[in-house]
Structure formats: C-alpha cells, structure tokens
Scaffold this motif. Structure first.
Motif, PDB file in Angstrom:
ATOM      1  N   PHE A  88     -10.356   0.797   2.086  1.00  0.00           N
ATOM      2  CA  PHE A  88      -9.205   0.000   1.680  1.00  0.00           C
ATOM      3  C   PHE A  88      -9.610  -1.347   1.089  1.00  0.00           C
ATOM      4  O   PHE A  88      -8.781  -2.023   0.474  1.00  0.00           O
ATOM      5  CB  PHE A  88      -8.261  -0.214   2.867  1.00  0.00           C
ATOM      6  N   ILE A 109       0.765   5.613  -0.412  1.00  0.00           N
ATOM      7  CA  ILE A 109      -0.024   6.847  -0.471  1.00  0.00           C
ATOM      8  C   ILE A 109       0.775   7.889  -1.233  1.00  0.00           C
ATOM      9  O   ILE A 109       1.931   8.157  -0.916  1.00  0.00           O
ATOM     10  CB  ILE A 109      -0.348   7.355   0.947  1.00  0.00           C
ATOM     11  N   LEU A 128       0.853   1.518   7.989  1.00  0.00           N
ATOM     12  CA  LEU A 128       0.029   2.667   7.633  1.00  0.00           C
ATOM     13  C   LEU A 128       0.255   3.815   8.615  1.00  0.00           C
ATOM     14  O   LEU A 128       0.110   4.988   8.244  1.00  0.00           O
ATOM     15  CB  LEU A 128      -1.454   2.263   7.616  1.00  0.00           C
ATOM     16  N   VAL A 143       0.842  -1.190   0.000  1.00  0.00           N
ATOM     17  CA  VAL A 143       0.000   0.000   0.000  1.00  0.00           C
ATOM     18  C   VAL A 143       0.883   1.248   0.000  1.00  0.00           C
ATOM     19  O   VAL A 143       1.771   1.392   0.841  1.00  0.00           O
ATOM     20  CB  VAL A 143      -0.920   0.024   1.235  1.00  0.00           C
ATOM     21  N   PRO A 146      -5.668   3.417  -2.290  1.00  0.00           N
ATOM     22  CA  PRO A 146      -5.272   4.278  -1.172  1.00  0.00           C
ATOM     23  C   PRO A 146      -5.738   5.715  -1.384  1.00  0.00           C
ATOM     24  O   PRO A 146      -6.076   6.104  -2.508  1.00  0.00           O
ATOM     25  CB  PRO A 146      -3.742   4.189  -1.184  1.00  0.00           C
TER      26      PRO A 146
END
Length: 440
Positions: free
Chosen positions: A271, A197, A221, A195, A276
């Motif tokens: 999610f 961002i 995260l 993931v 994202p």
C-alpha cells in the motif's frame, strides 16, 4: 519430529525460561520458526498444566520485552498432542531487523539469531549492518496526510468479536507513528479514505469486453475486504448435476483456497505505492493482482513452503484479531492443496494468482458464454443471468428469477420459452416439484 533450524522444544514455561531469546532469534531469521512448549528435547510430549495462563503470559512478555514491536508477527496457539495440552508459538521473520530485548538494546546481549538448532548471540557487526538496512518505508512509519480520522467501523467489528476497543486502541494497535501522529495503517483502517478495491468481470478470456466493474472502498479496509469476499462468493457459483441417483455440486473455484488468496492479496499488498489490489473474473479463470514482489530475503521456495513474511504487520495484527486470518503461514499451503504453483506469477512489480475454473464446471460456463447472437433480441444478458441462477439452483422458481434479475415474471417466461425452444435448458418433472437442467 525433532529440533531443527525452524523448530525449538521447551519442556515447560516458567520465569527462568528465556522465551524472548528464542522468539528474537526467529524474528531475526528470515524463515522464522516454531517453538513448542510442553515437549522435551527428545520430542517426548510432557504437556502444559496451565496452557491458557501460560499463553497469556507468553503474549505479555513478547509485547513488553521485545523491540521493535513483534505484534502481528507471532501466533500463540494451544494444541492437543497425545491427550495433553501443549503451546505452539509461530514466529515469522520480521521486516525491521534487528529485533532485541528492550532491556539490553541493540547489543550482543540483547540480539539473537538462529544458527542450526540453537539461538546464538548476534555479532555486533551484523547488528549494525541490519540496523543500517532496516526497512523504514512501511505503513506503520508513514504519516497519514489526514489526521481527522474516525474508526467507528473498526469499533463495530471488534465489538462483534467481544473485544471492544479501549481508549488507547490507536497506540495498542500501532496506528501511530513514533511522533504520535496517525500513520498510513490508521488511514487504511479508518471510516473514510481514498482507497478503493476493484472487482471487474469480463465476458471473455481477456480484458476486451468488460461487463461489470464494482468498487469496494473509501471506507475501512476491513469493510472493503468483507465486501470483496461477499461479492466473489456470489460469483463462485455452484454448478449442479442431478442424476437419477444423486445430486453432484461443483464450485467454480475451491472456496477455501479462494478465500485465502483474496485475504493474502489484500493484506500483503504494498500500500506504500498507493496501488490497491485488483480482482478480475474471466470466463475461464479468476485473477488476483497485488502490488509488490516477494519481500527481500524471501525466496520463491520459502514462499511456497509457507514461510510467512508479513508486508503489513499492523494490518496482519488487526485481521487476526478479527479472525479474518488464521495461523500465520497457513495461507499459501492451503492454496497449494487445491492448485499448482503455476497459478502464482511473480512479475517485476506485482504478484498475481490465477485460478482456472474447475473442469467439472467448465461445460456449464462455456454454455453461458456461448449465448451470443441474441436468442431473444437485445435480451441476451438476462438469459445469461437465468442460466447462472439455474446453475446455482436447478429448482429455482420463476418468481425467484424475477426477483434476482429485476424483471417481470412475464419477461422471465419469454426468456425461458426462447431458451427451451433453442434447446439450451429443459424441464424435468412438473413446475411444482421438478427442476431445470442445462442441455448439451
């Protein structure tokens, strides 16, 4: 203040007070609610003698006596009213209705709903209907495709808060599916995942000229969130106007509202769609785009009133533990203290927040954007960085400029000479004690 459909008063807390009933009723109510301990039915403040002890006992009863888990869906806060301590329990509408007392299960004796100012038993027909439509596609129920996850970064953050993770933390933080496998919440919080961002920056007001593209992720995260917060804090420049009488500072965006919007954009992102959130900085605004729309049953009016409906309660629990989130439901009202509702846009599949650059800073930003055509051939970007540094600190030295931009002081001198010749910047006072100013 009086009792309403969202406010309940309790004179005291003891073994005979059915606190679970009241909390379950608010969990099953879309708008949630607030329970005050230490205030009687006439709204008179009585106070609580052992607020800390009662708060711990309330948390324990919620954790152990209510199903499905309500962790991440409530706050227990000690407040002072009229010189006395009271307990404030904030409960948000849950996404896994019906909630019920474990002791009685999904029966009329165990399930409750808020009706007016009272918590009433839920009819069995409603219980069955809610169970049939219960949200099951959540990050807590989806099995992580990787089961070799590690959580050293998460351990460090909990250690910093002096609440070290214990051996059974995966269970206590609800990072396991019903079958005991690591879930998607665990995957998002793990040291290594896929993931990422993005924080993009454009030179203009559209997505044509991308000048910077940063990715924060492939890690916990929490770590990615902190990196995004740090990056955007750097971008949220302080423009300074120095007059003969005072120094006036302006931020491009209100920092409190901006932080709330960043956290909300991440923690409420859908999610499960493996998309994202995205952060984009333009010459006139910043945009935060999250996957997902308002949860079913939550209207725009309720959203703006601060009714909280956490999409990812497992993440909410961890973010609150690490003090990245304050009181439940406080985010949107904090934003609306500085920005209008028009800043929010609800698309078909996404939610977007757009904050314009403050009017006080607009002139400086337009000046930076106007540096086109090459005041010094091929070196416009460095000149723009010099302008930004001066905006942030009018007393910055050439040596500091050199360090920030990564070019020699000789090059800095060349840029400054060109900028001064073109009447973009000026110098007030001596090199030792003066300051830079942006010229009209």
């Amino acid at each position: 203040m009086s009792e309403t459909n969202r406010i309940e008063f309790k004179r005291e807390f003891n073994i005979d007070v059915d606190i679970e009933k009241e909390i379950i009723a608010f969990l099953n109510y879309n708008e949630g609610g607030i329970i005050y301990i230490g205030i009687d039915k006439t709204a008179k403040v009585i106070g609580v003698l052992d607020a800390d002890g009662d708060a711990l006992r309330i948390k324990d009863r919620i954790k152990n006596n209510i199903s499905p888990s309500a962790m991440g869906l409530f706050d227990v806060i000690i407040e002072e009213r009229e010189g006395k301590n009271i307990i404030k329990i904030i409960v948000v509408g849950g996404g896994e209705k019906p909630y019920f007392k474990k002791k009685f299960g999904m029966t009329e004796k165990g399930s409750f709903i808020r009706i007016g100012t009272a918590s009433e038993s839920m009819p069995q027909k409603m219980i069955d209907q809610l169970f049939a439509t219960r949200t099951r596609n959540s990050i807590g129920k989806i099995r992580s495709y990787r089961q070799d996850l590690t959580f050293e970064q998460l351990r460090i953050y909990y250690d910093e808060k002096r609440t070290p993770l214990k051996g059974q933390f995966k269970k206590s933080l609800e990072l396991l599916t019903d079958d005991g496998d690591l879930n998607y919440a665990a995957y998002l919080l793990a040291d290594d995942n896929a993931v990422s961002i993005k924080v993009a920056k454009y030179s203009g007001v559209n997505r044509v000229d991308l000048i910077e593209n940063n990715e924060y992720g492939y890690c916990s995260l929490i770590k990615a969130t902190k990196s995004v917060l740090d990056k955007i804090e750097l971008e949220n420049l302080t423009t300074t106007q120095i007059t003969a009488k005072e120094r006036i500072d302006h931020r491009l965006w209100n920092p409190v509202a901006l932080r709330e919007a960043i956290i909300n954009g991440i923690i409420h992102n859908d999610f499960t769609r493996e998309i994202p959130p995205k952060f984009e900085i333009f010459a006139d605004r910043i945009e935060i785009t999250s996957a997902g729309i308002l949860p079913e049953g939550l209207s725009e009016e309720e959203f703006f009133d601060g009714v909280s409906f956490p999409r990812n309660r497992e993440l909410m629990r961890v973010y609150r533990d690490l003090e990245l989130v304050e009181q439940l439901g406080s985010g949107v009202p904090r934003i609306l203290e500085s920005y209008d509702k028009e800043c929010f846009k609800f698309l078909d599949n996404f939610t977007r927040i757009s904050f314009p650059i403050s009017k006080a800073s607009g002139r400086y930003v337009r000046l930076v954007d106007g540096l086109v055509g090459g005041l010094v051939d091929g070196l416009v970007e460095s000149q723009q960085e010099i302008i930004r540094l001066i905006m942030a600190n009018p007393r910055i030295s050439k040596k500091s400029m050199s360090k920030h931009i990564g070019i020699s002081t000789t090059a800095i001198d060349k840029h400054i000479r060109s900028l001064r010749e073109n009447k973009v910047i000026g110098r007030v006072g001596s090199d030792r004690s003066g300051y830079w100013e942006l010229l009209n």
